[in-house]
Motif scaffolding. Sequence first.
Motif, mmCIF file in Angstrom:
data_model
loop_
_atom_site.group_PDB
_atom_site.id
_atom_site.type_symbol
_atom_site.label_atom_id
_atom_site.label_comp_id
_atom_site.label_asym_id
_atom_site.label_seq_id
_atom_site.Cartn_x
_atom_site.Cartn_y
_atom_site.Cartn_z
ATOM 1 N N GLU A 290 0.832 -1.205 0.000
ATOM 2 C CA GLU A 290 0.000 0.000 0.000
ATOM 3 C C GLU A 290 0.868 1.258 0.000
ATOM 4 N N GLY A 291 1.949 1.236 0.771
ATOM 5 C CA GLY A 291 2.868 2.368 0.769
ATOM 6 C C GLY A 291 3.473 2.598 -0.606
ATOM 7 N N TRP A 292 3.831 1.511 -1.289
ATOM 8 C CA TRP A 292 4.369 1.634 -2.650
ATOM 9 C C TRP A 292 3.344 2.278 -3.583
ATOM 10 N N VAL A 293 2.104 1.801 -3.505
ATOM 11 C CA VAL A 293 1.064 2.289 -4.412
ATOM 12 C C VAL A 293 0.754 3.759 -4.139
ATOM 13 N N ARG A 294 0.716 4.142 -2.878
ATOM 14 C CA ARG A 294 0.474 5.549 -2.546
ATOM 15 C C ARG A 294 1.581 6.450 -3.100
ATOM 16 N N GLU A 295 2.795 5.940 -3.146
ATOM 17 C CA GLU A 295 3.910 6.749 -3.625
ATOM 18 C C GLU A 295 3.854 6.969 -5.136
ATOM 19 N N TYR A 296 3.483 5.917 -5.888
ATOM 20 C CA TYR A 296 3.403 6.006 -7.352
ATOM 21 C C TYR A 296 2.076 5.392 -7.814
ATOM 22 N N PRO A 297 0.949 6.068 -7.562
ATOM 23 C CA PRO A 297 -0.352 5.459 -7.845
ATOM 24 C C PRO A 297 -0.601 5.151 -9.318
ATOM 25 N N ALA A 298 -0.037 5.934 -10.221
ATOM 26 C CA ALA A 298 -0.280 5.702 -11.648
ATOM 27 C C ALA A 298 0.465 4.476 -12.172
ATOM 28 N N GLN A 299 1.371 3.930 -11.378
ATOM 29 C CA GLN A 299 2.150 2.785 -11.840
ATOM 30 C C GLN A 299 1.612 1.448 -11.332
ATOM 31 N N TRP A 300 0.470 1.476 -10.647
ATOM 32 C CA TRP A 300 -0.115 0.229 -10.150
ATOM 33 C C TRP A 300 -1.294 -0.180 -11.027
ATOM 34 N N LEU A 301 -1.651 -1.466 -11.028
ATOM 35 C CA LEU A 301 -2.677 -2.017 -11.904
ATOM 36 C C LEU A 301 -4.063 -1.832 -11.287
ATOM 37 N N TRP A 302 -4.587 -0.630 -11.357
ATOM 38 C CA TRP A 302 -5.911 -0.340 -10.795
ATOM 39 C C TRP A 302 -7.039 -0.998 -11.586
ATOM 40 N N LEU A 303 -6.740 -1.542 -12.760
ATOM 41 C CA LEU A 303 -7.777 -2.168 -13.590
ATOM 42 C C LEU A 303 -8.304 -3.462 -12.977
ATOM 43 N N HIS A 304 -7.549 -4.034 -12.042
ATOM 44 C CA HIS A 304 -7.930 -5.299 -11.419
ATOM 45 C C HIS A 304 -8.975 -5.059 -10.332
ATOM 46 N N ARG A 305 -9.944 -5.971 -10.203
ATOM 47 C CA ARG A 305 -10.963 -5.868 -9.147
ATOM 48 C C ARG A 305 -10.377 -6.403 -7.831
ATOM 49 N N ARG A 306 -9.606 -5.549 -7.179
ATOM 50 C CA ARG A 306 -8.899 -5.970 -5.953
ATOM 51 C C ARG A 306 -9.864 -6.189 -4.802
ATOM 52 N N TRP A 307 -10.921 -5.383 -4.728
ATOM 53 C CA TRP A 307 -11.901 -5.490 -3.637
ATOM 54 C C TRP A 307 -13.188 -6.073 -4.189
ATOM 55 N N ARG A 308 -13.686 -7.138 -3.559
ATOM 56 C CA ARG A 308 -14.920 -7.772 -4.034
ATOM 57 C C ARG A 308 -15.825 -8.130 -2.865
#
Length: 308
Positions: A290-308
């Motif tokens: 989560e810390g990594w994603v917060r630092e560079y949010p545009a570089q993470w795969l937000w297209l995936h349905r992580r929360w279901r």
Amino acid sequence: MRALFVRIARRARLVLAPLWESLVVGTLRGLVWWSRLFPVSWSCAIIASLAKLCGPFFVVSRTARRNLRAAFPEKSGWEVWWLVVGVWDNLGRMAAEFAHLDRIWDYDPAHPDAGRIEIVGADIMARLRDDGRPALFFTAHTGNWELNAITGAKLGVPGGVLYRAPNIKKAADLIAEMRAQTMPGLVKASRHAGRQMARMLEDGAHIGMLVDQHWGQGVTVRFFGRPAATNPTLARLARQFDCPVHGMRVIRLPKGRFRIEITEEVPLPRDRDGRIDVEGAMQAVTSVIEGWVREYPAQWLWLHRRWR
């Protein structure tokens, strides 16, 4: 009548499936061939431009916008839109880079700042290489995550990487063929993968795996404040072998460069008997991601349905 149409549709799918697979694989081979005709910077620029132009309008981008609004409620609609554009830019560049994986790596320990690859934590990898013990690495779909799998082999750290093959067999075979040139020790995700990784760890190997996607039968952790089901295999192996767990990520830098970061051992919570607590360990790992994603949010795969 309805049953007849269903049978016809099923029969049509069976007949057309091989043709569809051949078309997909033929297209992939053509794109790889085309991409390798140009320097990686050229093919990246072309494919990323197309991805940024078209990707935000694809249906799957609705998932990305929904995820981003939930994770960053303080961001405006335009900020969320441009983050989705960034996601597609990263994916477009990664698609082009995949055809050049055997050419991208140029890290030279004698001149660590001279090439397109820089490494933070090379000394950690050297210690792990020489200590004679097994170790586990976790990573996430950030930057060009394929470079994680190349790093260990290039730095002389024996081991393997768990990966999930595409559903189309011919495409899976093509991708495995390309990966095998730079990524030794590939472990295909299957019901036998756990035993295979356990045998490798018994021999002192080092195993890496992506742990940032939904896993329906997994443990529940908090990711951006929301419950998310996560694959516990990493923690179970760490508990079984009582071995260190490190993080590894790839950050995309300007001008076609990359920074690969290896963390020190991540402290994992233990139970009353002193053994690693599986759910607590996956929460610790997820918090790092989560810390990594917060630092560079545009570089993470937000297209995936992580929360279901």
